[in-house]
Design a protein around this motif. Structure first.
Motif, PDB file in Angstrom:
ATOM      1  N   TYR A 145     -12.711  -3.352  -7.523  1.00 51.48           N
ATOM      2  CA  TYR A 145     -13.061  -2.441  -6.230  1.00 51.48           C
ATOM      3  C   TYR A 145     -11.979  -2.594  -5.062  1.00 51.48           C
ATOM      4  N   ALA A 146     -11.797  -3.919  -4.633  1.00 53.11           N
ATOM      5  CA  ALA A 146     -10.831  -4.172  -3.289  1.00 53.11           C
ATOM      6  C   ALA A 146      -9.596  -4.366  -3.641  1.00 53.11           C
ATOM      7  N   ILE A 147      -8.939  -4.927  -4.715  1.00 59.51           N
ATOM      8  CA  ILE A 147      -7.496  -5.371  -4.831  1.00 59.51           C
ATOM      9  C   ILE A 147      -6.655  -4.245  -4.739  1.00 59.51           C
ATOM     10  N   ASP A 148      -6.939  -3.048  -5.654  1.00 60.09           N
ATOM     11  CA  ASP A 148      -5.903  -1.982  -5.632  1.00 60.09           C
ATOM     12  C   ASP A 148      -5.484  -1.391  -4.484  1.00 60.09           C
ATOM     13  N   PRO A 149      -6.216  -0.955  -3.624  1.00 60.17           N
ATOM     14  CA  PRO A 149      -6.089  -0.151  -2.369  1.00 60.17           C
ATOM     15  C   PRO A 149      -5.158  -1.122  -1.402  1.00 60.17           C
ATOM     16  N   MET A 150      -5.657  -2.419  -1.580  1.00 62.30           N
ATOM     17  CA  MET A 150      -4.765  -3.576  -0.774  1.00 62.30           C
ATOM     18  C   MET A 150      -3.325  -3.767  -1.151  1.00 62.30           C
ATOM     19  N   GLN A 151      -3.285  -3.636  -2.398  1.00 65.97           N
ATOM     20  CA  GLN A 151      -2.102  -3.832  -3.076  1.00 65.97           C
ATOM     21  C   GLN A 151      -1.075  -2.565  -2.597  1.00 65.97           C
ATOM     22  N   ASN A 152      -1.618  -1.533  -2.732  1.00 66.80           N
ATOM     23  CA  ASN A 152      -1.172  -0.428  -2.567  1.00 66.80           C
ATOM     24  C   ASN A 152      -0.371  -0.307  -0.859  1.00 66.80           C
ATOM     25  N   LYS A 153      -1.182  -0.896  -0.190  1.00 67.90           N
ATOM     26  CA  LYS A 153      -0.794  -1.031   1.297  1.00 67.90           C
ATOM     27  C   LYS A 153       0.062  -2.201   1.642  1.00 67.90           C
ATOM     28  N   TRP A 154      -0.059  -3.365   1.192  1.00 68.43           N
ATOM     29  CA  TRP A 154       0.642  -4.564   1.674  1.00 68.43           C
ATOM     30  C   TRP A 154       1.506  -5.186   0.383  1.00 68.43           C
ATOM     31  N   GLY A 155       1.482  -4.677  -0.711  1.00 66.07           N
ATOM     32  CA  GLY A 155       1.983  -5.538  -1.979  1.00 66.07           C
ATOM     33  C   GLY A 155       1.038  -6.554  -2.584  1.00 66.07           C
ATOM     34  N   ALA A 156       1.473  -7.114  -3.640  1.00 67.78           N
ATOM     35  CA  ALA A 156       0.619  -7.960  -4.319  1.00 67.78           C
ATOM     36  C   ALA A 156       0.353  -9.152  -3.601  1.00 67.78           C
TER      37      ALA A 156
END
Length: 265
Positions: A145-156
């Motif tokens: 749930y959480a990591i993909d939108p965070m990666q899209n915003k800030w990078g991996a």
């Protein structure tokens, strides 16, 4: 595009809900002691909060996509077919046991008094499946749930560090209720942050397989409790150093933006 979860999912709402759902377990842990009365491993009652990320993700997905969305989310726990390149099973299964073994050898070499490792086969087998189920409770939330939108915003790399910080803070109360020392908790929290970087690295290189993160997560816990006397002699400082060195190598070879662009390909 991953259609298993809503596109407008909110990691912040997810984090707040995870912590809210965890409060009863923290209170119960403070009141009821620990699980060592029935289990040999050093676990507090609050460790049962392991299913809160799964529950939080399920609630949020249900609000957006009802039962169909929840079904798609839960299916991600068994998406092993995404792991097309089977070589990734090597780090998934053996990386953390290898790091733990190196930590044990380092402690021996530097003069630490350690009992001989004792790994009852039945305990290892049972603990693996217990920790696998527990890892489902966490990784369907953190990775599914959480990591993909965070990666899209800030990078991996940045996203994994932020998620790792949340993950570490979430564990502080259970660590304390397990009667760990403040310095042990500090270094174990640092390890937790860097372990999330490794988990995101594995996730991104296995076509975003949540199953891969679940299996890796289970191996973290199995390796810790295979340490002499069910993890009681584990040195979180030594473990953190080896985990940090591993992350440095990963970032050097796979970069920071996606953790999946091997520089020599």
């Amino acid at each position: 595009m991953d259609n298993s979860v809503p596109e407008n999912k909110s990691p912040l709402k997810f984090f707040l809900l995870v912590f809210l759902l965890s409060i009863p377990f923290w209170i119960l842990g403070a009141m009821a002691g620990d699980l060592t009365k029935i289990l040999p491993i050093k676990l507090p009652i609050s460790a049962l909060m392991t299913f809160c990320p799964l529950l939080a993700a399920t609630i949020l997905v249900y609000k957006e996509r009802k039962v169909s969305g929840v079904k798609e989310l839960l299916k991600r726990a068994f998406d092993h077919k995404k792991i097309k390149d089977k070589i990734w099973y090597i780090p998934i299964i053996f990386l953390i046991p290898g790091i733990t073994l190196m930590s044990y050898w380092f402690m021996q070499i530097t003069g630490a008094t350690l009992p001989e490792p004792q790994t009852p086969l039945l305990f290892a087998f049972i603990s693996f499946f217990i920790f696998l189920i527990a890892a489902i409770g966490e990784e369907v939330g953190w990775s599914g749930y959480a990591i993909d939108p965070m990666q899209n915003k800030w990078g991996a790399l940045k996203a994994s560090i932020i998620l790792g910080l949340v993950w570490a803070i979430w564990h502080i109360i259970p660590y304390s209720q397990a009667h760990q020392t403040p310095i042990w908790i500090l270094w174990q929290s640092i390890s937790t942050v860097f372990l999330r970087v490794i988990i995101v690295w594995i996730y991104n290189n296995t076509v975003k397989s949540v199953f891969a993160t679940i299996l890796f997560h289970a191996m973290i816990n199995v390796s810790l409790f295979m340490f002499p006397n069910y993890g009681s002699h584990y040195n979180s400082f030594v473990g953190a150093i080896f985990i940090i060195l591993t992350v440095v190598i990963v970032v050097f070879f796979w970069g920071t933006k996606t953790l999946a662009r091997y520089r020599y390909t």
